[in-house]
Scaffold this motif. Structure first.
Motif, short mmCIF file in Angstrom:
data_model
loop_
_atom_site.label_atom_id
_atom_site.label_comp_id
_atom_site.label_asym_id
_atom_site.label_seq_id
_atom_site.Cartn_x
_atom_site.Cartn_y
_atom_site.Cartn_z
N SER A 1 76.10 41.15 27.20
CA SER A 1 76.14 39.83 27.84
C SER A 1 77.43 39.59 28.60
CB SER A 1 75.95 38.73 26.79
OG SER A 1 77.08 38.65 25.93
N ASP B 1 68.70 38.48 24.75
CA ASP B 1 69.73 38.40 25.79
C ASP B 1 69.75 37.03 26.46
OD1 ASP B 1 67.27 38.68 26.99
OD2 ASP B 1 67.90 40.22 28.41
N SER C 1 74.54 34.56 24.34
CA SER C 1 75.82 34.06 24.86
C SER C 1 76.08 32.63 24.40
CB SER C 1 75.85 34.13 26.39
OG SER C 1 75.83 35.47 26.82
#
Length: 258
Positions: free
Chosen positions: A257, A7, A11
């Protein structure tokens, strides 16, 4: 190199790239079973405006076959827009006729390979002007069974040995397949991701072309291989930039995300 996708970095990984190239077997499905989350990931990337391509060394299926397969699992894959042109992806060999009009011999996966077929192919290749192509040089087919299933590379090896000629190989990890996609769709390698399960084909293919590579552990490679890669200090061509348990986990991280 060989960084786990989490995580913390997912992104940035998605935002930096506009194109995702997927192998199929062992990545999106272990046919007939679809990898959980595969369709969700494809649809999510499409919704984010990413280009998606499917690059496979499986030369036994046509574009129509793959379009139907994707439709059956719930993803609309447009022919030619999302798939490698059929002259690379789905070349099929019939019995070669011994006539002077033959200008090219193509060696592909042939489940009905015979001595006569190798004889005809090698005989045509005695003429130096005859082009010699191989769809890929995979030694075996991906399988979880104990039985070894010879791949297109086994067929190619027989023709190569009999003819004494070296082929131009079209499939992963070699360059021709990438050049077709890049030239037709004007792809930027620095903004393109290759997702695959086989180190020697998928990951080497991406690394050789300067793509960002993601290894999934749902096919030919498992976590013990990843640990070995992290200790590898010589050949870097088959070491992925990132790895993750599977496309389902990647879909989950992308969804979480946002």
């Amino acid at each position: 190199m060989c960084e786990q996708i989490t995580d913390k970095n997912v992104s940035s990984l998605v935002e930096k790239h506009d194109t995702f190239i997927f192998d199929c077997d062992g990545v999106l499905w272990n046919w007939p079973h679809v990898i959980p989350g595969a369709v969700d990931l494809l649809n999510k990337l499409t919704a984010l405006g990413k280009q998606i391509f499917f690059v496979t060394n499986n030369s036994t299926k046509t574009q129509d076959d793959y379009a139907k397969r994707f439709a059956d699992i719930g993803f609309n894959a447009a022919k030619k827009a999302d798939q490698v042109p059929s002259d690379l992806q789905a070349i099929k060999t019939d019995e070669v006729q011994l006539d002077s009009d033959i200008t090219c011999v193509i060696s592909a996966l042939d489940l009905h390979m015979s001595y006569l077929k190798v004889l005809k192919a090698a005989t045509h290749l005695k003429r130096k002007e005859v082009l010699f192509l191989g769809t890929n040089d995979d030694a075996s087919l991906p399988t979880n069974d104990e039985v070894v299933m010879p791949g297109a590379g086994a067929v190619l090896a027989a023709v190569t040995a009999a003819s004494g000629r070296l082929p131009t190989i079209l499939g992963k990890p070699h360059t021709p397949m990438w050049k077709v996609i890049q030239d037709e769709f004007n792809l930027n390698p620095t903004k393109t991701v290759m997702v695959g399960d086989r180190l020697e084909t998928d990951i080497a293919f991406g690394n050789n072309q300067g793509l960002t590579t993601i290894l999934v552990l749902t096919g030919a490679t498992n976590e013990s291989h990843v640990n070995e890669l992290k200790e590898q200090k010589t050949d870097k061509s088959n070491i992925p930039n990132f790895y993750i348990s599977g496309v389902g986990k990647l879909a989950q991280l992308i969804n979480d995300s946002k």
